[in-house]
Design an enzyme around this catalytic site. Structure first.
Site, PDB file in Angstrom:
ATOM      1  N   THR A 104       0.852  -1.198   0.000  1.00  0.00           N
ATOM      2  CA  THR A 104       0.000   0.000   0.000  1.00  0.00           C
ATOM      3  C   THR A 104       0.883   1.242   0.000  1.00  0.00           C
ATOM      4  O   THR A 104       1.926   1.241   0.656  1.00  0.00           O
ATOM      5  CB  THR A 104      -0.891  -0.005   1.264  1.00  0.00           C
ATOM      6  OG1 THR A 104      -1.784  -1.118   1.175  1.00  0.00           O
ATOM      7  CG2 THR A 104      -1.718   1.270   1.392  1.00  0.00           C
TER       8      THR A 104
ATOM      9  N   ASP B 273       6.243  -4.218  -1.266  1.00  0.00           N
ATOM     10  CA  ASP B 273       5.600  -3.154  -0.491  1.00  0.00           C
ATOM     11  C   ASP B 273       6.565  -1.983  -0.314  1.00  0.00           C
ATOM     12  O   ASP B 273       7.780  -2.144  -0.485  1.00  0.00           O
ATOM     13  CB  ASP B 273       5.156  -3.698   0.879  1.00  0.00           C
ATOM     14  CG  ASP B 273       4.032  -2.879   1.494  1.00  0.00           C
ATOM     15  OD1 ASP B 273       3.746  -1.770   1.006  1.00  0.00           O
ATOM     16  OD2 ASP B 273       3.433  -3.347   2.482  1.00  0.00           O
TER      17      ASP B 273
ATOM     18  N   LEU C 261       2.538   4.264   7.851  1.00  0.00           N
ATOM     19  CA  LEU C 261       2.048   5.654   7.773  1.00  0.00           C
ATOM     20  C   LEU C 261       0.826   5.735   6.866  1.00  0.00           C
ATOM     21  O   LEU C 261       0.031   6.657   6.964  1.00  0.00           O
ATOM     22  CB  LEU C 261       3.159   6.609   7.318  1.00  0.00           C
ATOM     23  CG  LEU C 261       4.287   6.865   8.335  1.00  0.00           C
ATOM     24  CD1 LEU C 261       5.130   8.061   7.920  1.00  0.00           C
ATOM     25  CD2 LEU C 261       3.772   7.070   9.749  1.00  0.00           C
TER      26      LEU C 261
ATOM     27  N   GLU D 172      -0.391  -5.561   6.015  1.00  0.00           N
ATOM     28  CA  GLU D 172       0.936  -5.582   5.375  1.00  0.00           C
ATOM     29  C   GLU D 172       1.850  -6.593   6.057  1.00  0.00           C
ATOM     30  O   GLU D 172       2.615  -7.305   5.395  1.00  0.00           O
ATOM     31  CB  GLU D 172       1.572  -4.183   5.442  1.00  0.00           C
ATOM     32  CG  GLU D 172       0.917  -3.215   4.485  1.00  0.00           C
ATOM     33  CD  GLU D 172       1.417  -1.784   4.611  1.00  0.00           C
ATOM     34  OE1 GLU D 172       1.191  -1.008   3.681  1.00  0.00           O
ATOM     35  OE2 GLU D 172       2.015  -1.442   5.641  1.00  0.00           O
TER      36      GLU D 172
END
Ligand code: A5P
Length: 224
Positions: A28, A80, A96, A103
């Site tokens: 992400t 990632d 963040l 994740e």
């Protein structure tokens, strides 16, 4: 070359690791957006799982083949971003973007976990720039925050009066430890707090970090 171009270069290098037939974990963040665009363009025959609703939606928009995460036990590769990458150990701070819990599950399920980032993310000690995001169970959140404060974490509720809610319905405290001398003991202490569901310290999970700099150079760092 700006920071976005550096992120795009790191993403392109990571895409070269993708092979037909792979099960692929998708991270992400803004760097992963370049990975998603690249997958949409290159069209490898891969099946993916996403680490956030945002990535899931974007991947579907790009026509990627998505799996139900509950059906997946092992992934061949997960890619990632990161908020900080420690030189040498490749310990990370992540979250963040608010997706740290998924994740971490996806990174742990991957045979190979590769981080993509621009070189502003490289640090000698975790906590140099980024706080450690900590996902907490909303019930009794003040008690959890008090336990975090006892660790010297200076917890700040993300979103303040309008709290940020994760994809999993939880809250995030951003914890400023300043420079972290011993990442393992910080991670261990966080894991002992009952209301903590996940934290953004990823210890020894990344095998490789693909780091691009503003001058266009791409370096591959391996865990020492
Ligand atoms: C998402 O929860 C984070 O862990 C991201 O991986 C991290 O914030 C990196 O994002 P950028 O690629 O946007 O810097």
């Amino acid at each position: 070359m700006n920071q976005d171009a550096a992120k795009a270069s790191a993403a392109e290098a990571a895409l070269d690791l993708v092979r037909d037939g792979m099960k692929l974990g998708l991270g992400t963040g803004t760097t992963i957006e370049f990975v998603l665009q690249g997958l949409g363009r290159r069209r490898p025959r891969v099946a993916c799982i996403a680490t956030s609703a945002r990535t899931e939606a974007r991947a579907r928009e790009l026509g990627l083949d998505m799996l139900d995460p509950d059906e997946v036990v092992q992934l061949d590769l997960a890619i990632d971003g990161a908020d900080e990458v420690q030189r040498g150990t490749l310990h990370l701070i992540k979250g963040l973007g608010g997706a740290l819990l998924r994740e971490k599950i996806v990174a742990a399920a991957a045979e190979r976990f590769v981080v993509v980032a621009d070189d502003s993310k490289i640090v000698d000690h975790l906590g140099s720039h980024a706080p450690v995001p900590v996902e907490v169970f909303p019930l009794c959140r003040r008690a959890t925050a008090a336990a975090l404060a006892k660790l010297g974490a200076d917890p700040v509720l993300r979103g303040g009066a309008a709290p940020f809610v994760t994809d999993n319905g939880n809250l995030i405290y951003d914890c400023r430890f300043r420079s972290i001398a011993d990442a393992k003991s910080v991670a261990g202490a966080l894991e002992e707090i009952p209301g903590v569901l996940a934290h953004g310290v990823f210890l020894g999970m990344a095998q490789q970090a693909i780091i691009a700099s503003a001058d266009g150079k791409v370096r591959v760092l391996h865990r020492a």
